[in-house]
Design an enzyme around this catalytic site. Structure first.
Site, PDB file in Angstrom:
ATOM      1  N   ARG A   1       0.860  -1.174   0.000  1.00 47.02           N
ATOM      2  CA  ARG A   1       0.000   0.000   0.000  1.00 47.02           C
ATOM      3  C   ARG A   1       0.906   1.237   0.000  1.00 47.02           C
ATOM      4  O   ARG A   1       2.031   1.182   0.475  1.00 47.02           O
ATOM      5  CB  ARG A   1      -0.865   0.020   1.255  1.00 47.02           C
ATOM      6  CG  ARG A   1      -1.788  -1.175   1.411  1.00 47.02           C
ATOM      7  CD  ARG A   1      -2.421  -1.183   2.817  1.00 47.02           C
ATOM      8  NE  ARG A   1      -3.286  -2.320   2.992  1.00 47.02           N
ATOM      9  CZ  ARG A   1      -2.918  -3.480   3.538  1.00 47.02           C
ATOM     10  NH1 ARG A   1      -1.681  -3.647   3.982  1.00 47.02           N
ATOM     11  NH2 ARG A   1      -3.780  -4.467   3.665  1.00 47.02           N
TER      12      ARG A   1
ATOM     13  N   LYS B   1      -1.111  -2.895   8.139  1.00 49.70           N
ATOM     14  CA  LYS B   1      -2.197  -2.482   9.037  1.00 49.70           C
ATOM     15  C   LYS B   1      -2.130  -3.243  10.354  1.00 49.70           C
ATOM     16  O   LYS B   1      -1.683  -4.382  10.410  1.00 49.70           O
ATOM     17  CB  LYS B   1      -3.549  -2.740   8.366  1.00 49.70           C
ATOM     18  CG  LYS B   1      -3.826  -1.840   7.179  1.00 49.70           C
ATOM     19  CD  LYS B   1      -5.206  -2.141   6.625  1.00 49.70           C
ATOM     20  CE  LYS B   1      -5.557  -1.202   5.500  1.00 49.70           C
ATOM     21  NZ  LYS B   1      -6.897  -1.498   4.967  1.00 49.70           N
TER      22      LYS B   1
ATOM     23  N   HIS C   1      -2.841   2.008  -5.517  1.00 48.92           N
ATOM     24  CA  HIS C   1      -3.804   0.931  -5.252  1.00 48.92           C
ATOM     25  C   HIS C   1      -4.031   0.087  -6.502  1.00 48.92           C
ATOM     26  O   HIS C   1      -4.137  -1.142  -6.411  1.00 48.92           O
ATOM     27  CB  HIS C   1      -5.125   1.497  -4.738  1.00 48.92           C
ATOM     28  CG  HIS C   1      -6.096   0.429  -4.372  1.00 48.92           C
ATOM     29  ND1 HIS C   1      -5.945  -0.363  -3.257  1.00 48.92           N
ATOM     30  CD2 HIS C   1      -7.206  -0.019  -5.007  1.00 48.92           C
ATOM     31  CE1 HIS C   1      -6.927  -1.252  -3.214  1.00 48.92           C
ATOM     32  NE2 HIS C   1      -7.705  -1.060  -4.262  1.00 48.92           N
TER      33      HIS C   1
ATOM     34  N   ARG D   1      -1.064  -2.160  -6.815  1.00 49.90           N
ATOM     35  CA  ARG D   1      -1.182  -3.244  -5.817  1.00 49.90           C
ATOM     36  C   ARG D   1      -2.218  -4.269  -6.288  1.00 49.90           C
ATOM     37  O   ARG D   1      -2.000  -5.479  -6.188  1.00 49.90           O
ATOM     38  CB  ARG D   1      -1.574  -2.643  -4.464  1.00 49.90           C
ATOM     39  CG  ARG D   1      -1.889  -3.628  -3.368  1.00 49.90           C
ATOM     40  CD  ARG D   1      -2.212  -2.852  -2.080  1.00 49.90           C
ATOM     41  NE  ARG D   1      -2.969  -3.620  -1.117  1.00 49.90           N
ATOM     42  CZ  ARG D   1      -2.434  -4.470  -0.238  1.00 49.90           C
ATOM     43  NH1 ARG D   1      -1.139  -4.660  -0.221  1.00 49.90           N
ATOM     44  NH2 ARG D   1      -3.196  -5.117   0.616  1.00 49.90           N
TER      45      ARG D   1
ATOM     46  N   HIS E   1      -3.189  -9.343   4.053  1.00 48.58           N
ATOM     47  CA  HIS E   1      -4.617  -9.430   4.357  1.00 48.58           C
ATOM     48  C   HIS E   1      -4.843 -10.331   5.571  1.00 48.58           C
ATOM     49  O   HIS E   1      -4.295 -11.431   5.637  1.00 48.58           O
ATOM     50  CB  HIS E   1      -5.386 -10.012   3.168  1.00 48.58           C
ATOM     51  CG  HIS E   1      -5.540  -9.059   2.045  1.00 48.58           C
ATOM     52  ND1 HIS E   1      -5.893  -9.460   0.777  1.00 48.58           N
ATOM     53  CD2 HIS E   1      -5.411  -7.712   1.965  1.00 48.58           C
ATOM     54  CE1 HIS E   1      -5.969  -8.402  -0.022  1.00 48.58           C
ATOM     55  NE2 HIS E   1      -5.669  -7.337   0.673  1.00 48.58           N
TER      56      HIS E   1
ATOM     57  N   TYR F   1      -9.769 -10.801  -5.666  1.00 49.59           N
ATOM     58  CA  TYR F   1      -8.897 -10.765  -6.831  1.00 49.59           C
ATOM     59  C   TYR F   1      -9.058 -11.994  -7.722  1.00 49.59           C
ATOM     60  O   TYR F   1      -8.528 -12.029  -8.813  1.00 49.59           O
ATOM     61  CB  TYR F   1      -7.432 -10.644  -6.400  1.00 49.59           C
ATOM     62  CG  TYR F   1      -7.162  -9.371  -5.656  1.00 49.59           C
ATOM     63  CD1 TYR F   1      -7.066  -8.164  -6.324  1.00 49.59           C
ATOM     64  CD2 TYR F   1      -7.018  -9.375  -4.277  1.00 49.59           C
ATOM     65  CE1 TYR F   1      -6.821  -6.987  -5.649  1.00 49.59           C
ATOM     66  CE2 TYR F   1      -6.776  -8.197  -3.592  1.00 49.59           C
ATOM     67  CZ  TYR F   1      -6.681  -7.004  -4.281  1.00 49.59           C
ATOM     68  OH  TYR F   1      -6.449  -5.848  -3.605  1.00 49.59           O
TER      69      TYR F   1
END
Length: 172
Positions: free
Chosen positions: A22, A48, A118, A121, A144, A153
């Site tokens: 990201r 994250k 994005h 990515r 994730h 995806y």
């Protein structure tokens, strides 16, 4: 990408594509997060919720990254700032500035579709999934927490559905 781009700008645009990072993760990178030896190179990415993941540096990214690390030594304040990407004043580059760099690159390239970090990515993830990489591996590479997020995806395209129908045998 054109040869006239600065090494810093090239690497900023290449990391989302070759590492699935990201834009916030790109600008959070420190020089110490780039680990290189003669045979192996890795990026330590802080994602994250404090999740850390380590990815091998793609062979097409490594020369540009090496070039940037050399050039970085000539930027303001390189010895006092651990940030991999510096701004003109020697501070850490912001996510907004990095996004602007990618927008400028894509505008110069006159691409039809808007290309952001994005999108790069997303292209990384889609390419891996469509290349039959294990979904769990792709999820881990993207950072994730939920496999369902990565499954997005792998949603079939109209072409995928048509190809599946062509697999049916017809007995007459």
């Amino acid at each position: 990408m054109e040869g006239h781009l600065s090494p810093r700008d090239r690497v900023i645009a290449l990391i989302p594509y070759y590492a699935g990072a990201r834009i916030s993760e790109v600008v959070r990178l420190d020089v110490g997060d780039v680990r290189r030896s003669a045979r192996k190179a890795e990026l330590r990415i802080y994602g994250k919720r404090g999740k850390v993941r380590t990815l091998q540096i793609h062979p097409k990214l490594r020369p540009d990254l090496d070039q940037w690390l050399q050039e970085r030594l000539n930027w303001p304040n390189p010895e006092n700032n651990p940030a991999l990407f510096l701004n003109a004043g020697g501070g850490r580059l912001s996510a907004r500035a990095a996004s602007g760099i990618i927008a400028s690159i894509t505008a110069d390239a006159a691409l039809e579709d808007e290309t952001t970090a994005h999108v790069l990515r997303h292209t990384f993830a889609t390419t891996l999934v469509r290349g039959h990489a294990d979904l769990v591996v792709v999820a881990e590479m993207l950072g994730h927490a939920r496999l369902e997020t990565t499954r997005h995806y792998s949603l079939p395209t109209d072409e995928d559905k048509a190809a599946a129908l062509n697999l049916l045998t017809i007995d007459r």
